[in-house]
Design a protein around this motif. Structure first.
Motif, PDB file in Angstrom:
ATOM      1  N   ALA A 106      -7.801 -50.328   4.790  1.00  0.00           N
ATOM      2  CA  ALA A 106      -8.817 -51.096   5.497  1.00  0.00           C
ATOM      3  C   ALA A 106      -8.883 -52.495   4.884  1.00  0.00           C
ATOM      4  O   ALA A 106      -8.384 -52.727   3.773  1.00  0.00           O
ATOM      5  CB  ALA A 106     -10.164 -50.387   5.381  1.00  0.00           C
ATOM      6  N   ALA A 107      -9.531 -53.408   5.578  1.00  0.00           N
ATOM      7  CA  ALA A 107      -9.621 -54.802   5.115  1.00  0.00           C
ATOM      8  C   ALA A 107     -10.165 -54.918   3.694  1.00  0.00           C
ATOM      9  O   ALA A 107      -9.588 -55.661   2.887  1.00  0.00           O
ATOM     10  CB  ALA A 107     -10.450 -55.625   6.091  1.00  0.00           C
ATOM     11  N   PRO A 108     -11.224 -54.195   3.313  1.00  0.00           N
ATOM     12  CA  PRO A 108     -11.702 -54.318   1.921  1.00  0.00           C
ATOM     13  C   PRO A 108     -10.662 -53.836   0.902  1.00  0.00           C
ATOM     14  O   PRO A 108     -10.571 -54.380  -0.199  1.00  0.00           O
ATOM     15  CB  PRO A 108     -12.955 -53.440   1.878  1.00  0.00           C
ATOM     16  CG  PRO A 108     -13.404 -53.321   3.294  1.00  0.00           C
ATOM     17  CD  PRO A 108     -12.152 -53.392   4.117  1.00  0.00           C
ATOM     18  N   GLN A 109      -9.881 -52.843   1.262  1.00  0.00           N
ATOM     19  CA  GLN A 109      -8.832 -52.354   0.359  1.00  0.00           C
ATOM     20  C   GLN A 109      -7.709 -53.377   0.239  1.00  0.00           C
ATOM     21  O   GLN A 109      -7.183 -53.587  -0.859  1.00  0.00           O
ATOM     22  CB  GLN A 109      -8.295 -51.011   0.855  1.00  0.00           C
ATOM     23  CG  GLN A 109      -9.336 -49.909   0.769  1.00  0.00           C
ATOM     24  CD  GLN A 109      -8.975 -48.689   1.584  1.00  0.00           C
ATOM     25  OE1 GLN A 109      -8.380 -48.781   2.655  1.00  0.00           O
ATOM     26  NE2 GLN A 109      -9.360 -47.524   1.073  1.00  0.00           N
ATOM     27  N   LEU A 110      -7.354 -54.025   1.337  1.00  0.00           N
ATOM     28  CA  LEU A 110      -6.341 -55.087   1.275  1.00  0.00           C
ATOM     29  C   LEU A 110      -6.846 -56.254   0.435  1.00  0.00           C
ATOM     30  O   LEU A 110      -6.094 -56.839  -0.347  1.00  0.00           O
ATOM     31  CB  LEU A 110      -5.962 -55.556   2.678  1.00  0.00           C
ATOM     32  CG  LEU A 110      -5.118 -54.574   3.484  1.00  0.00           C
ATOM     33  CD1 LEU A 110      -5.034 -55.007   4.941  1.00  0.00           C
ATOM     34  CD2 LEU A 110      -3.731 -54.430   2.886  1.00  0.00           C
ATOM     35  N   ASP A 111      -8.129 -56.574   0.565  1.00  0.00           N
ATOM     36  CA  ASP A 111      -8.716 -57.634  -0.275  1.00  0.00           C
ATOM     37  C   ASP A 111      -8.613 -57.258  -1.753  1.00  0.00           C
ATOM     38  O   ASP A 111      -8.322 -58.109  -2.598  1.00  0.00           O
ATOM     39  CB  ASP A 111     -10.179 -57.876   0.093  1.00  0.00           C
ATOM     40  CG  ASP A 111     -10.363 -58.524   1.454  1.00  0.00           C
ATOM     41  OD1 ASP A 111      -9.383 -59.090   1.998  1.00  0.00           O
ATOM     42  OD2 ASP A 111     -11.490 -58.458   1.990  1.00  0.00           O
ATOM     43  N   GLU A 112      -8.850 -55.983  -2.072  1.00  0.00           N
ATOM     44  CA  GLU A 112      -8.761 -55.537  -3.467  1.00  0.00           C
ATOM     45  C   GLU A 112      -7.319 -55.617  -3.970  1.00  0.00           C
ATOM     46  O   GLU A 112      -7.085 -55.986  -5.120  1.00  0.00           O
ATOM     47  CB  GLU A 112      -9.309 -54.114  -3.616  1.00  0.00           C
ATOM     48  CG  GLU A 112      -9.310 -53.599  -5.024  1.00  0.00           C
ATOM     49  CD  GLU A 112     -10.181 -54.393  -6.007  1.00  0.00           C
ATOM     50  OE1 GLU A 112     -10.052 -54.140  -7.212  1.00  0.00           O
ATOM     51  OE2 GLU A 112     -10.973 -55.269  -5.593  1.00  0.00           O
ATOM     52  N   TYR A 117       2.972 -54.594   5.442  1.00  0.00           N
ATOM     53  CA  TYR A 117       1.947 -55.529   4.958  1.00  0.00           C
ATOM     54  C   TYR A 117       2.596 -56.700   4.234  1.00  0.00           C
ATOM     55  O   TYR A 117       2.225 -57.851   4.429  1.00  0.00           O
ATOM     56  CB  TYR A 117       0.987 -54.842   3.982  1.00  0.00           C
ATOM     57  CG  TYR A 117       0.074 -53.786   4.561  1.00  0.00           C
ATOM     58  CD1 TYR A 117      -0.364 -53.818   5.885  1.00  0.00           C
ATOM     59  CD2 TYR A 117      -0.376 -52.744   3.756  1.00  0.00           C
ATOM     60  CE1 TYR A 117      -1.210 -52.844   6.389  1.00  0.00           C
ATOM     61  CE2 TYR A 117      -1.234 -51.773   4.249  1.00  0.00           C
ATOM     62  CZ  TYR A 117      -1.651 -51.823   5.562  1.00  0.00           C
ATOM     63  OH  TYR A 117      -2.488 -50.861   6.058  1.00  0.00           O
ATOM     64  N   LEU A 158       0.620 -60.737   3.466  1.00  0.00           N
ATOM     65  CA  LEU A 158      -0.730 -60.628   2.947  1.00  0.00           C
ATOM     66  C   LEU A 158      -1.173 -62.005   2.479  1.00  0.00           C
ATOM     67  O   LEU A 158      -0.335 -62.854   2.178  1.00  0.00           O
ATOM     68  CB  LEU A 158      -0.761 -59.649   1.757  1.00  0.00           C
ATOM     69  CG  LEU A 158      -0.720 -58.162   2.091  1.00  0.00           C
ATOM     70  CD1 LEU A 158      -0.541 -57.345   0.816  1.00  0.00           C
ATOM     71  CD2 LEU A 158      -1.980 -57.737   2.813  1.00  0.00           C
ATOM     72  N   PRO A 159      -2.465 -62.240   2.376  1.00  0.00           N
ATOM     73  CA  PRO A 159      -2.913 -63.561   1.901  1.00  0.00           C
ATOM     74  C   PRO A 159      -2.269 -63.893   0.556  1.00  0.00           C
ATOM     75  O   PRO A 159      -2.063 -63.002  -0.278  1.00  0.00           O
ATOM     76  CB  PRO A 159      -4.428 -63.391   1.737  1.00  0.00           C
ATOM     77  CG  PRO A 159      -4.780 -62.245   2.614  1.00  0.00           C
ATOM     78  CD  PRO A 159      -3.570 -61.349   2.647  1.00  0.00           C
TER      79      PRO A 159
END
Length: 164
Positions: free
Chosen positions: A79-85, A154, A159-160
């Motif tokens: 999920a987006a929060p996991q990708l941010d982490e 990904y 990814l960012p």
């Protein structure tokens, strides 16, 4: 050789505790296969200045005085929060390597979750694109590293960028 997990029947357990991908940046897991094929626990002590754990299990180190970042993520779609982490721990990894602190990024087997963070960190350290980072990880850790095609997707989609 024993397999890593029942749902990864075709994937062999790693043959080493951890492997150096580039100077100062290591990738590994919580288990490895000894010469007889039995699974053995991996417990880092004081070998590293930073240990990033994307899977954790009690008693698997590191020593209390070693910086230890635990960011449990699944070995599947994120999920987006996991990708941010993932981006945050990759940036932490880049900073530690640039500071000259030996850094271990690990998950259960040291193939997928650790591969995702390590590849992103390699791109952040400069000089490699995602495809080159994946190739380097598979050469240095195992051909089985990053066999999770979702994680490869990904990385290749971008990814960012890691800012350290």
């Amino acid at each position: 050789m024993r397999q890593v997990r029942s749902h990864d029947r075709e994937v062999p357990a790693p043959r080493s505790r951890w492997d150096e991908i580039v100077p100062g940046l290591w990738m590994g897991g919580h288990v490895w296969a000894d010469g007889s094929g039995g699974l053995r626990p991996v417990v880092p002590d004081r070998e590293f200045g930073l240990v990033v754990s994307l899977y954790t299990y009690p008693g698997h180190g590191p020593a209390p005085e070693v910086e230890h970042r635990v960011s449990v993520i699944p070995d599947g779609p994120l999920a987006a929060p996991q990708l941010d982490e993932v981006v945050r721990v990759a940036a932490l990894t880049v900073r530690a390597v640039r500071e000259g602190r030996p850094t271990l990024v690990r998950c259960f087997a040291g193939y997928n979750r650790s591969g995702l963070v390590t590849a992103l960190a390699l791109c952040g350290l400069g000089g490699l694109d995602a495809s080159e980072a994946i190739t380097l990880i598979r050469r240095r850790r195992s051909p089985w590293a990053l066999h999770n095609e979702t994680f490869v997707g990904y990385l290749l989609a971008g990814l960012p960028p890691v800012r350290a």
